[in-house]
Design a protein around this motif. Structure first.
Motif, PDB file in Angstrom:
ATOM      1  N   ALA A  50       6.900 110.655  -4.806  1.00 60.64           N
ATOM      2  CA  ALA A  50       8.250 110.212  -4.431  1.00 60.64           C
ATOM      3  C   ALA A  50       8.456 108.738  -4.777  1.00 60.64           C
ATOM      4  N   ALA A  51       7.420 107.925  -4.601  1.00 59.79           N
ATOM      5  CA  ALA A  51       7.524 106.504  -4.941  1.00 59.79           C
ATOM      6  C   ALA A  51       7.690 106.314  -6.453  1.00 59.79           C
ATOM      7  N   LEU A  52       7.092 107.204  -7.237  1.00 64.33           N
ATOM      8  CA  LEU A  52       7.217 107.111  -8.697  1.00 64.33           C
ATOM      9  C   LEU A  52       8.544 107.670  -9.204  1.00 64.33           C
ATOM     10  N   LEU A  53       9.198 108.473  -8.376  1.00 61.77           N
ATOM     11  CA  LEU A  53      10.464 109.102  -8.753  1.00 61.77           C
ATOM     12  C   LEU A  53      11.560 108.741  -7.754  1.00 61.77           C
ATOM     13  N   LEU A  95       1.990 114.192 -21.030  1.00 66.16           N
ATOM     14  CA  LEU A  95       1.960 114.095 -19.571  1.00 66.16           C
ATOM     15  C   LEU A  95       1.544 112.695 -19.126  1.00 66.16           C
ATOM     16  N   LEU A  96       0.546 112.143 -19.774  1.00 64.25           N
ATOM     17  CA  LEU A  96       0.068 110.808 -19.405  1.00 64.25           C
ATOM     18  C   LEU A  96       1.096 109.725 -19.730  1.00 64.25           C
ATOM     19  N   ILE A  97       1.806 109.860 -20.842  1.00 66.90           N
ATOM     20  CA  ILE A  97       2.860 108.894 -21.173  1.00 66.90           C
ATOM     21  C   ILE A  97       3.977 108.961 -20.127  1.00 66.90           C
ATOM     22  N   LEU A  98       4.355 110.166 -19.723  1.00 69.94           N
ATOM     23  CA  LEU A  98       5.383 110.308 -18.688  1.00 69.94           C
ATOM     24  C   LEU A  98       4.937 109.646 -17.383  1.00 69.94           C
ATOM     25  N   PHE A  99       3.676 109.844 -17.021  1.00 69.89           N
ATOM     26  CA  PHE A  99       3.113 109.226 -15.819  1.00 69.89           C
ATOM     27  C   PHE A  99       3.132 107.703 -15.952  1.00 69.89           C
ATOM     28  N   ALA A 100       2.713 107.196 -17.104  1.00 71.36           N
ATOM     29  CA  ALA A 100       2.693 105.748 -17.332  1.00 71.36           C
ATOM     30  C   ALA A 100       4.097 105.159 -17.243  1.00 71.36           C
ATOM     31  N   LEU A 101       5.064 105.848 -17.828  1.00 68.33           N
ATOM     32  CA  LEU A 101       6.444 105.352 -17.775  1.00 68.33           C
ATOM     33  C   LEU A 101       6.991 105.379 -16.350  1.00 68.33           C
ATOM     34  N   ALA A 102       6.678 106.436 -15.610  1.00 70.45           N
ATOM     35  CA  ALA A 102       7.114 106.498 -14.212  1.00 70.45           C
ATOM     36  C   ALA A 102       6.500 105.345 -13.417  1.00 70.45           C
ATOM     37  N   MET A 103       5.233 105.073 -13.655  1.00 75.90           N
ATOM     38  CA  MET A 103       4.579 103.952 -12.972  1.00 75.90           C
ATOM     39  C   MET A 103       5.236 102.628 -13.368  1.00 75.90           C
ATOM     40  N   ALA A 104       5.476 102.461 -14.653  1.00 77.98           N
ATOM     41  CA  ALA A 104       6.029 101.195 -15.149  1.00 77.98           C
ATOM     42  C   ALA A 104       7.428 100.945 -14.601  1.00 77.98           C
ATOM     43  N   SER A 106       8.900 102.406 -11.891  1.00 75.50           N
ATOM     44  CA  SER A 106       9.018 102.392 -10.429  1.00 75.50           C
ATOM     45  C   SER A 106       8.207 101.266  -9.789  1.00 75.50           C
ATOM     46  N   ARG A 107       7.160 100.836 -10.441  1.00 81.60           N
ATOM     47  CA  ARG A 107       6.301  99.762  -9.916  1.00 81.60           C
ATOM     48  C   ARG A 107       6.451  98.525 -10.801  1.00 81.60           C
ATOM     49  N   ALA A 111       0.988  98.317 -13.446  1.00 81.29           N
ATOM     50  CA  ALA A 111       0.355  99.476 -12.809  1.00 81.29           C
ATOM     51  C   ALA A 111      -0.297 100.422 -13.822  1.00 81.29           C
ATOM     52  N   PRO A 112       0.413 100.904 -14.844  1.00 79.50           N
ATOM     53  CA  PRO A 112      -0.260 101.800 -15.790  1.00 79.50           C
ATOM     54  C   PRO A 112      -1.313 101.086 -16.637  1.00 79.50           C
ATOM     55  N   LEU A 113      -1.155  99.773 -16.813  1.00 73.70           N
ATOM     56  CA  LEU A 113      -2.185  99.025 -17.531  1.00 73.70           C
ATOM     57  C   LEU A 113      -3.463  98.922 -16.691  1.00 73.70           C
TER      58      LEU A 113
END
Length: 135
Positions: A50-53, A95-104, A106-107, A111-113
């Protein structure tokens, strides 16, 4: 069987990506124990999702968390058993790029680095690239 540098690299990429996915899934279900968990249970994982989205309704957050978990489990097992590796590696990278972008978004980009998510995505795409080569 001759072990070449390329075969060893492909094996290591497969196992490292598989272990990362399967470890994250295990964490969401409390299989690592409290001392070794990032989330430790499904509810805490959904809170993180939820924090990432931000702005997603709770039911969609639950769906997104379940879909991501299903893909991570599927990709982790497929990579472990060398099944459809090129396609699975491409899916893993996406999937990992989507996760990294969500982290970048939202945070922060940090964070993804810090968690090497871009590096893991690059590893997945590199694995897919290796699989295009003739044996």
């Amino acid at each position: 069987m001759k072990f070449t540098e390329e075969k060893i690299t492909v094996w290591f990429l497969r196992i490292a990506l598989s272990a990362g996915f399967l470890s994250a899934v295990a964490d969401r279900f409390g299989l690592w124990g409290a001392a070794h968990s990032a989330w430790g249970n499904w509810d805490k994982f959904l809170q993180y999702t939820a924090a990432l989205l931000p702005g997603f309704p709770a039911p969609l957050v639950a769906v997104a968390g379940a879909v991501a978990t299903a893909f991570e489990l599927l990709f982790g097992i497929a990579l472990l058993f060398n099944f459809k590796t090129r396609v699975v590696a491409q899916g893993s990278g996406i999937l990992l790029i989507l996760f990294a972008l969500a982290m970048a978004f939202s945070r922060s980009i940090k964070a993804p680095l810090d968690f090497s998510v871009f590096s893991a995505a690059a590893a997945a795409f590199a694995l897919a690239g290796f699989m295009k080569r003739p044996a």
